[in-house]
Design a protein around this motif. Structure first.
Motif, short mmCIF file in Angstrom:
data_model
loop_
_atom_site.label_atom_id
_atom_site.label_comp_id
_atom_site.label_asym_id
_atom_site.label_seq_id
_atom_site.Cartn_x
_atom_site.Cartn_y
_atom_site.Cartn_z
N ILE A 162 9.33 -8.66 -13.36
CA ILE A 162 9.62 -7.80 -14.52
C ILE A 162 10.36 -8.63 -15.57
N LYS A 163 9.87 -8.53 -16.83
CA LYS A 163 10.61 -9.13 -17.95
C LYS A 163 11.25 -7.98 -18.70
N HIS A 164 12.54 -8.08 -18.94
CA HIS A 164 13.25 -6.97 -19.60
C HIS A 164 14.29 -7.55 -20.54
N LYS A 165 14.15 -7.24 -21.80
CA LYS A 165 15.11 -7.69 -22.81
C LYS A 165 15.40 -9.18 -22.69
N GLY A 166 14.32 -9.94 -22.54
CA GLY A 166 14.46 -11.39 -22.55
C GLY A 166 14.86 -12.00 -21.21
N ARG A 167 15.07 -11.18 -20.18
CA ARG A 167 15.43 -11.73 -18.87
C ARG A 167 14.33 -11.36 -17.87
N GLN A 168 14.35 -12.03 -16.71
CA GLN A 168 13.25 -11.85 -15.76
C GLN A 168 13.78 -11.72 -14.34
N GLU A 169 13.14 -10.89 -13.51
CA GLU A 169 13.57 -10.73 -12.10
C GLU A 169 12.35 -10.27 -11.30
N ARG A 170 12.35 -10.60 -10.00
CA ARG A 170 11.27 -10.18 -9.10
C ARG A 170 11.80 -9.02 -8.25
N PHE A 171 11.08 -7.90 -8.31
CA PHE A 171 11.48 -6.71 -7.55
C PHE A 171 10.36 -6.29 -6.61
N LEU A 172 10.71 -5.45 -5.62
CA LEU A 172 9.66 -4.78 -4.84
C LEU A 172 8.77 -4.03 -5.84
N PHE A 173 7.46 -4.06 -5.62
CA PHE A 173 6.55 -3.32 -6.51
C PHE A 173 6.97 -1.84 -6.47
N PRO A 174 6.98 -1.15 -7.62
CA PRO A 174 7.43 0.26 -7.61
C PRO A 174 6.61 1.09 -6.62
N ARG A 175 7.32 1.95 -5.92
CA ARG A 175 6.66 2.77 -4.91
C ARG A 175 6.89 4.24 -5.24
N GLN A 176 5.84 5.04 -5.10
CA GLN A 176 5.99 6.49 -5.29
C GLN A 176 4.92 7.19 -4.47
N ALA A 177 5.36 7.67 -3.29
CA ALA A 177 4.42 8.19 -2.31
C ALA A 177 4.06 9.64 -2.60
N SER A 178 2.97 10.10 -1.94
CA SER A 178 2.57 11.49 -2.18
C SER A 178 2.64 12.33 -0.91
N SER A 179 3.41 11.86 0.10
CA SER A 179 3.72 12.75 1.24
C SER A 179 5.07 12.32 1.78
N LEU A 180 5.67 13.17 2.61
CA LEU A 180 6.98 12.81 3.19
C LEU A 180 6.80 11.62 4.12
N TYR A 181 5.70 11.63 4.89
CA TYR A 181 5.45 10.49 5.79
C TYR A 181 5.44 9.18 5.00
N HIS A 182 4.68 9.15 3.90
CA HIS A 182 4.60 7.91 3.13
C HIS A 182 5.96 7.54 2.54
#
Ligand SMILES: NC(=O)c1ccc[n+]([C@@H]2O[C@H](COP(=O)([O-])OP(=O)(O)OC[C@H]3O[C@@H](n4cnc5c(N)ncnc54)[C@H](O)[C@@H]3O)[C@@H](O)[C@H]2O)c1
Length: 382
Positions: A162-182
């Motif tokens: 991710i590049k944000h306001k001129g700085r950069q960092e590596r994050f876990l890819f965003p996650r958003q599941a569609s069940s409680l199990y996930h």
């Protein structure tokens, strides 16, 4: 290698035990029969009866003269798990021992609570047992592609720069599941990432798509070694379900418009992926993530393939769009990257008409055992 396989009685756990054993590794298999008992409770037992885990290991021993050590117990019981780590000092632990069903996790509050407790406590216990006994032990954990959901951007292999306001960092890819199990699988990933950062554990997290298939090269040695094959709404995966529906003369159950697209893989490729991950381990202090799929299909595409092959084999196959009991996008962008396991040496078994025909041939033999009541229960998300 000495490999501890947790969830060894499961659809993927048992074939993994015999895959590693066949290749000369020492295997210790553990299970508490949660899935067997839940299937009895919900009247959705597998199509083909399988001997219990102790009996399967005995059969494997008689056929191959190779020993698989079995322990029946709950991975959420820390003293039990720790005693196994102390006794065997495994080089790798493969963690399948979770409640693996999205519909199960959505049935009611108690099943949601069980899913959270079982999935997170098992993962926490493994992290502690590894740290206490041998921090060098490689943890291989089965996650799911469902952790990512269906974002309107390409899905990278676990991480995002991710590049944000001129700085950069590596994050876990965003996650958003569609069940409680996930959602519990996302929390698992977060837990492991935390302990990788804090304790320097060595972890591979496999974001697996829905698996299909009934047999592996090792299970083909004897019918009693077959993986447990579910076709019901609770524990069955979509392609396995469609084949049984086609043989039973039940219209194929598409939820909503059927444009839901996912990455799939053959059970034989799950074996390869886990094995390649174990034999080429993550580094100390690394959370290595692979997207474990070999190709993508929409639900409608799968249904049409099953219909074509089924009709060539003489079945009358209808497709029916049901009102969707889940809350999910029925048409969406989907472009996951999945090159990491290919780079390790994966040789995919792509879905062909021959593979579908092979699955039909096995299911046809058990046609009279199909429990039609288990095919569609309509567990609702709302
Ligand atoms: N099958 C798929 O298509 C698929 C896809 C993506 C991810 N996964 C993941 O792979 C793993 C294995 O899935 P599966 O399809 O083999 O499921 P499964 O239910 O057939 O196997 C899981 C096994 O773990 C055991 N288990 C559960 N909780 C336990 C505990 N606390 N202690 C001991 N044993 C316990 C169960 O009894 C079962 O035998 C799961 O973590 C699942 O989330 C599966």
């Amino acid at each position: 290698m000495k490999v501890l396989i947790l969830g060894a009685d499961g659809y993927l756990g048992w074939p993994t035990c015999i895959y590693f054993s066949h290749r000369g590794h020492e295997v210790i298999g553990v299970d508490n029969y949660f899935r067997r008992n839940a299937a009895i409770e919900l009247d959705c037992e597998p199509l083909i009866p399988t001997p219990n885990l102790i009996q399967r290991a005995k059969i494997w021993g008689e056929i191959t003269a190779k020993k698989i050590n079995i322990h029946i117990g709950d991975v959420c019981n820390y003293n039990f798990l720790l005693s196994l780590f102390k006794k065997y000092r495994p080089d790798a632990v493969i963690h399948y021992a979770e409640q693996p069903s999205a519909p199960y996790s959505m049935i009611n509050r108690d099943k949601a609570a069980f899913t959270i407790q079982n999935n997170l406590m098992s993962t926490l216990n493994i992290a502690y047992a590894v740290k206490e006994t041998n921090p060098d032990c490689h943890i291989i954990k089965l996650g799911t592609m469902g952790e990512y959901g269906t974002p309107n951007i390409d899905i990278e292999e676990g991480w995002l720069e991710i590049k944000h306001k001129g700085r950069q960092e590596r994050f876990l890819f965003p996650r958003q599941a569609s069940s409680l199990y996930h959602t519990t699988k996302i929390q698992d990933t977060d837990l492991l990432w935390f302990y990788v950062r804090i304790w320097g554990l060595r972890v591979t997290d496999l974001m697996q798509g829905p698996v299909y298939g009934i047999s592996t090269d090792e299970s083909d040695l004897d019918e009693r070694l077959i993986p447990n094959f579910h076709y019901d709404e609770i524990f069955g995966t979509v392609l396995n379900r469609f084949i049984v529906q086609a043989v039973a003369g039940h219209p194929l159950t598409i939820y909503g418009k059927g444009g839901q697209t996912r990455g799939y893989l053959n059970i034989k490729d799950t074996m390869q992926c886990v094995y390649l991950s174990a034999t080429q381990a993550a580094k100390q202090g690394e959370l290595r993530i692979f997207n474990q799929v070999t190709e993508t299909f929409s639900v409608t595409q799968l249904a049409e393939m099953v219909k074509k092959v089924g009709e060539n084999l003489g079945h009358r196959v209808e497709i029916k769009n049901h009102e969707n009991p889940r809350k999910e996008a029925e048409e969406h962008y989907y472009n996951p990257k999945y090159t990491g396991l290919l780079d390790l040496g994966l040789q995919p078994h792509y879905l062909t008409e021959d593979i579908l025909e092979g699955m039909f041939r096995i299911v046809e033999k058990y046609k009279d055992s199909i429990n039609k009541d288990a095919i569609f229960r309509g567990v609702k998300w709302r």
